[in-house]
Design an enzyme around this catalytic site. Structure first.
Site, PDB file in Angstrom:
ATOM      1  N   CYS A 120       0.867  -1.181   0.000  1.00  0.00           N
ATOM      2  CA  CYS A 120       0.000   0.000   0.000  1.00  0.00           C
ATOM      3  C   CYS A 120       0.896   1.221   0.000  1.00  0.00           C
ATOM      4  CB  CYS A 120      -0.877   0.009   1.248  1.00  0.00           C
ATOM      5  SG  CYS A 120      -2.187   1.245   1.160  1.00  0.00           S
ATOM      6  N   CYS A 122       0.051   4.346   1.359  1.00  0.00           N
ATOM      7  CA  CYS A 122      -0.261   5.423   2.310  1.00  0.00           C
ATOM      8  C   CYS A 122       0.860   5.733   3.307  1.00  0.00           C
ATOM      9  CB  CYS A 122      -1.572   5.158   3.041  1.00  0.00           C
ATOM     10  SG  CYS A 122      -1.559   3.669   4.034  1.00  0.00           S
ATOM     11  N   CYS A 130      -3.709   6.107  -0.371  1.00  0.00           N
ATOM     12  CA  CYS A 130      -3.208   4.790  -0.778  1.00  0.00           C
ATOM     13  C   CYS A 130      -2.955   4.695  -2.273  1.00  0.00           C
ATOM     14  CB  CYS A 130      -4.185   3.704  -0.335  1.00  0.00           C
ATOM     15  SG  CYS A 130      -4.562   3.784   1.423  1.00  0.00           S
ATOM     16  N   LYS A 195     -12.118  -4.657   2.925  1.00  0.00           N
ATOM     17  CA  LYS A 195     -11.515  -3.717   3.864  1.00  0.00           C
ATOM     18  C   LYS A 195     -12.412  -2.488   3.947  1.00  0.00           C
ATOM     19  CE  LYS A 195      -7.390  -0.977   4.744  1.00  0.00           C
ATOM     20  NZ  LYS A 195      -5.987  -0.781   4.431  1.00  0.00           N
ATOM     21  N   ARG A 217     -10.774   7.982   3.241  1.00  0.00           N
ATOM     22  CA  ARG A 217     -10.519   6.862   2.336  1.00  0.00           C
ATOM     23  C   ARG A 217     -11.806   6.245   1.778  1.00  0.00           C
ATOM     24  NH1 ARG A 217      -5.223   6.823   3.473  1.00  0.00           N
ATOM     25  NH2 ARG A 217      -4.340   6.057   5.437  1.00  0.00           N
ATOM     26  N   GLU A 233     -16.497  -8.169  -3.594  1.00  0.00           N
ATOM     27  CA  GLU A 233     -15.060  -7.842  -3.523  1.00  0.00           C
ATOM     28  C   GLU A 233     -14.217  -9.117  -3.386  1.00  0.00           C
ATOM     29  OE1 GLU A 233     -13.050  -5.441  -3.819  1.00  0.00           O
ATOM     30  OE2 GLU A 233     -14.094  -3.548  -3.552  1.00  0.00           O
ATOM     31  N   LYS A 248     -11.547  -6.992   7.243  1.00  0.00           N
ATOM     32  CA  LYS A 248     -10.924  -6.026   8.144  1.00  0.00           C
ATOM     33  C   LYS A 248     -11.820  -4.827   8.337  1.00  0.00           C
ATOM     34  CE  LYS A 248      -7.021  -2.958   8.248  1.00  0.00           C
ATOM     35  NZ  LYS A 248      -6.021  -2.305   7.498  1.00  0.00           N
ATOM     36  N   SER A 274      -6.100  -1.994  15.083  1.00  0.00           N
ATOM     37  CA  SER A 274      -5.526  -1.193  16.158  1.00  0.00           C
ATOM     38  C   SER A 274      -6.564  -0.628  17.118  1.00  0.00           C
ATOM     39  CB  SER A 274      -4.693  -0.061  15.554  1.00  0.00           C
ATOM     40  OG  SER A 274      -5.480   0.736  14.682  1.00  0.00           O
ATOM     41  N   TYR A 313      -2.641  -7.482  17.302  1.00  0.00           N
ATOM     42  CA  TYR A 313      -1.613  -6.914  18.173  1.00  0.00           C
ATOM     43  C   TYR A 313      -1.544  -7.686  19.492  1.00  0.00           C
ATOM     44  CZ  TYR A 313      -2.051  -3.462  14.569  1.00  0.00           C
ATOM     45  OH  TYR A 313      -2.094  -2.868  13.325  1.00  0.00           O
TER      46      TYR A 313
END
Ligand code: PBG
Length: 322
Positions: A120, A122, A130, A195, A217, A233, A248, A274, A313
């Site tokens: 990507c 970005c 992006c 996404k 975005r 998609e 995501k 995140s 994470y």
């Protein structure tokens, strides 16, 4: 089945019984650990909204990768903070860019763990979008060339899996073609297929220094209100050559994970992003929830919904608990 003949509580009455009939199990090899790399040596810069995560220089990334491996985590996904950014995101596809150097180092010094790379622009563009920007618009087809160059540069550096996260149309096909033309026909693509344009990416954009400098975005990432579109998609990406697909974020989109898993016979990854991580950490710090229990419950729910793999994470913490 009717009460009193059927009493569901019979099978819940003690721990061994519950364990015996448990439908879903987490294992360390369900997890992929995201890592943030930045230039320098011995640099460890805390990411305030993501406790336990840091922007690390390559030397320290190696330690992290070894630790992940020792915990039984099968892969890491790399995000780079470049030396400098420009309009076209050129460090993203430079032969000696931050990610390309990191892949080479990992491949040279650690084996037995997969290196996944996020494709990507970005993180590398001065405007933070992006793709290529012209008159305030994010151009699709012009971006494909840069993404292809980026994917190829990752494969040349030794990446094991290429993961395009840009959401441009046709990127999976373009990347598959350039990899095949250069004898990387065995390098798999994990596409971020569904996404969403999500506010849950907030802490990541601080961590990766990749916040868009204007607008948002929404013209390329999906509308959170749509479910059927996610299936379209995913179908497109599979037709273009994706080997695995991703949904995501994860927790607010369990229905999408479930529908995708039921509709397609292909490995499904989910990205526990995140913001999902930060919310658990923040509430736990305040003493409002038990962070460890909520972590394990979240991860098992993502797996129960249909995810074969979870980018999270929590990877190290959860693997340690298992
Ligand atoms: C790059 C990218 C993003 C994330 C993964 N890859 C940010 C974005 O799309 O804005 C987000 C991951 C996270 O929030 O943990 N496009």
């Amino acid at each position: 089945m009717r009460f009193p003949e059927y009493r569901p509580r019979r099978l819940r009455k003690d721990g061994l019984l519950r364990e015996m009939i448990r439908e879903t199990h987490l294992r360390p090899d369900d997890f992929i650990l995201p890592l943030f790399v930045r230039p320098g040596k011995g640099v460890k810069k805390a990411i305030s909204s993501m406790p336990g995560h840091f922007q690390l220089s390559v030397d320290l990334i190696l330690k992290e990768v070894k630790e992940a491996k020792s915990l039984g985590i099968p892969g890491v996904i790399l995000f780079g903070i470049p030396e400098k950014k420009d309009e076209m995101g050129s460090e993203g596809y430079a032969k000696d860019g931050i990610i390309q150097r990191t892949i080479r180092q990992i491949k040279e010094k650690v084996d037995g763990i997969l290196v996944i790379t996020d494709v990507c622009l970005c993180e590398y563009t001065s405007h933070g979008h992006c793709g290529v920007v012209k008159n305030g618009k994010i151009l699709n087809d012009e971006t494909l060339e840069l993404l292809s160059a980026q994917a190829l540069s990752h494969a040349e550096a030794g990446a094991d899996i290429i993961a395009p996260s840009d959401m441009m149309d046709g990127r999976v096909g373009a990347i598959r073609r350039i990899l095949d033309e250069n004898q990387y026909e065995d390098t798999p693509i994990l596409s971020y297929a569904a996404k969403y344009a999500s506010a849950f990416y907030g802490p990541f954009r601080v961590a990766a220094e990749s916040k868009p400098q204007f607008g948002d975005r929404k013209s390329y990432q999906m509308d959170p209100a749509n479910g059927d579109e996610a299936l379209r998609e995913v179908e497109l990406d599979i037709e273009e050559g994706a080997d695995m697909i991703m949904v995501k974020p994860a927790l607010p989109y369990l229905d999408i994970i479930c529908r995708v898993k039921q509709s397609f016979n292909i490995p499904v990854a989910a990205y526990n992003v995140s913001g999902e991580f930060a919310m658990v950490k923040a509430a736990s710090k305040l003493g409002w929830i038990d962070g460890d229990l909520v972590m394990m419950e979240s991860l098992i729910a993502i797996k129960r919904a249909g995810a074969d793999l979870i980018l999270t994470y929590f990877a190290k913490e959860a693997a340690r608990k298992l």
